[in-house]
Structure formats: structure tokens, C-alpha cells
Design an enzyme around this catalytic site. Structure first.
Site, PDB file in Angstrom:
ATOM      1  N   CYS A  86       0.842  -1.196   0.000  1.00  0.00           N
ATOM      2  CA  CYS A  86       0.000   0.000   0.000  1.00  0.00           C
ATOM      3  C   CYS A  86       0.880   1.250   0.000  1.00  0.00           C
ATOM      4  O   CYS A  86       1.538   1.535  -0.993  1.00  0.00           O
ATOM      5  CB  CYS A  86      -0.979  -0.044   1.169  1.00  0.00           C
ATOM      6  SG  CYS A  86      -2.397   1.073   0.972  1.00  0.00           S
ATOM      7  N   HIS A 194      -3.535  -5.766   1.052  1.00  0.00           N
ATOM      8  CA  HIS A 194      -2.871  -6.007   2.336  1.00  0.00           C
ATOM      9  C   HIS A 194      -2.885  -7.486   2.724  1.00  0.00           C
ATOM     10  O   HIS A 194      -3.828  -7.947   3.395  1.00  0.00           O
ATOM     11  CB  HIS A 194      -3.584  -5.218   3.438  1.00  0.00           C
ATOM     12  CG  HIS A 194      -3.387  -3.750   3.382  1.00  0.00           C
ATOM     13  ND1 HIS A 194      -2.379  -3.106   4.058  1.00  0.00           N
ATOM     14  CD2 HIS A 194      -4.085  -2.779   2.732  1.00  0.00           C
ATOM     15  CE1 HIS A 194      -2.440  -1.803   3.834  1.00  0.00           C
ATOM     16  NE2 HIS A 194      -3.470  -1.574   3.028  1.00  0.00           N
ATOM     17  N   GLU A 196      -1.096  -8.790   5.031  1.00  0.00           N
ATOM     18  CA  GLU A 196      -0.931  -8.864   6.486  1.00  0.00           C
ATOM     19  C   GLU A 196      -2.265  -8.709   7.215  1.00  0.00           C
ATOM     20  O   GLU A 196      -2.364  -9.042   8.405  1.00  0.00           O
ATOM     21  CB  GLU A 196       0.073  -7.799   6.957  1.00  0.00           C
ATOM     22  CG  GLU A 196      -0.457  -6.391   7.077  1.00  0.00           C
ATOM     23  CD  GLU A 196      -0.589  -5.641   5.761  1.00  0.00           C
ATOM     24  OE1 GLU A 196      -0.853  -4.416   5.793  1.00  0.00           O
ATOM     25  OE2 GLU A 196      -0.441  -6.262   4.675  1.00  0.00           O
TER      26      GLU A 196
END
Length: 222
Positions: A86, A194, A196
Site C-alpha cells: 500500500c 494487504h 498482512e
């Protein structure tokens, strides 16, 4: 695998990446943006999502001028692995470690939702936990995720297998539906979604876990 996570003022996904990397077996060190060196023996540097320096000037522009940026560039140029997610992707394009730029979303609105992605190249360390053509679902959360590059650059990225992920339903206007790209040597990945935030069942999905696990396995074999 030894990993360093860079923290800028405005980073908000640094701890998330650290947790995902630790779950994959990595030793993780948090590195403040005013430091001018990375820890010795680092294999991977992660540049997290967020809004570094409040996204002033351009997203990632000020972060790319921070003291740690020189060490990050040197790490990449000597063949080290770098993961930018990002805002981290935006920083990597500002550093010219990856081609192109991230523009305002085509709809001029911030987007925060889970989107389908296609793994277009499973032959990199970052994507080795997936199969080529596999569809996964990862969250996005950005206002400036519209990937842009000129026609020549896009042709090169596609022809040389540097497109790592594409959107199944393009949310932001990115050219060629690009969601993530790797450098020519395959050791730098920038992506807007994302992983994560999809690495634990409590997140509502675990499709991001394979990125970190596959990366850890790949680096153990290097």
C-alpha cells in the site's frame, strides 16, 4: 529469515506486518525512519501501509527522502528483498525501485473492502506459496492505488513476468488491472492489497498467510 520493518510517522500497518512475519518464523526488527542504517544481516525489508507524513506532497514522497531511504535503496540494489504494501508500494515507486506511479483512484474515493485477486506470477519468492492463476481475496484500503505506467513499461512488465497480482474486479482504475508488481530481478514486490490483514482466521480470511510463509521458505533456501 531476518526482517526489518520500517516505521514512518503515519505508518499504521507496521505492527501487522511484523506479526505476520513472526508467524512465518522471521526474526523481526522495527526500524525508525530517522535511522540511517539497517540491522546487520537483514534478508527482507518491509515498508508498511499507512499514510507516511500525512501523504503530503504525494503519497510516499517525503518518506522516500527520509534518512533510512538510502539504506533501503542500497539493500535493494545489492540484491536484498523488499516488500512494500500500500503506502509502501507508493514509497518504492518514489524511490524508483519499481516503475510507474500510484495515482488517485479513478472514482476519487477512498476504498476499503476485500477484493478478488489473481496470482499472475507464482515464480517469485513472494508468490511461491500460491499457484499461477490462483484466485485469492485480500483487503484493500487506499485512496491512491490507481497504478499507472506508460505503454512501453506495461508491455515490459507483462512480457517479463513482472506483474505479480491483478484485480479480478478492478476497484481503482489501475492500468491492466495491476495490483502488484515485482522488480526485474524478482526481489522487490510492491502491492496495494494487504496480505498482512488476511493472515489470521480472526481477520476473516487467511489468503495472505501464504505470501509470508512462502517468502520465509524461499529465503531459507537462498
Amino acid at each position: 529469515m531476518k526482517a526489518a520493518v520500517i516505521v514512518f510517522p503515519g505508518s499504521n500497518c507496521d505492527r501487522d506486518i511484523a506479526v505476520a512475519l513472526k508467524q512465518a518464523g522471521a526474526q523481526v526488527t522495527m526500524v525508525w525512519h530517522k535511522d540511517d542504517a539497517l540491522p546487520d544481516g537483514v534478508d527482507l525489508v518491509a515498508v508498511p501501509g499507512g499514510f507516511s507524513f500525512g501523504d503530503y506532497l504525494r503519497c510516499g514522497a517525503i518518506a522516500a527522502q527520509s534518512p533510512i531511504a538510502r539504506a533501503l535503496r542500497f539493500h535493494a540494489e545489492r540484491g536484498g528483498y523488499v516488500l512494500g504494501i500500500c503506502n509502501g508500494f507508493q514509497v518504492l515507486t518514489e524511490l524508483k525501485l519499481l516503475p510507474g506511479a500510484l495515482l488517485r483512484n479513478a472514482g476519487l474515493r477512498y476504498i476499503c473492502r476485500t477484493v478478488p485477486l489473481t496470482v499472475t506470477n507464482a515464480g517469485t519468492a513472494f508468490t511461491s506459496g500460491y499457484a499461477a492463476g490462483q484466485t485469492i481475496a485480500l483487503p484493500i484500503a487506499h485512496h491512491d492505488g490507481n497504478y499507472f505506467a506508460d505503454d512501453e513499461t506495461l508491455a515490459r512488465l507483462k512480457g517479463e513476468g513482472q506483474v505479480a497480482f491483478t484485480y479480478g474486479d478492478n476497484p481503482n482504475g489501475s492500468r491492466h488491472d495491476i495490483a502488484g508488481i515485482v522488480s526485474a530481478n524478482g526481489r522487490v514486490l510492491g502491492m496495494m492489497p494487504h496480505p498482512e490483514r488476511a493472515a489470521d482466521p480472526a481477520h476473516g480470511g487467511t489468503d495472505g498467510r501464504a505470501l509470508f510463509a512462502g517468502l520465509a521458505d524461499a529465503l531459507e533456501r537462498v
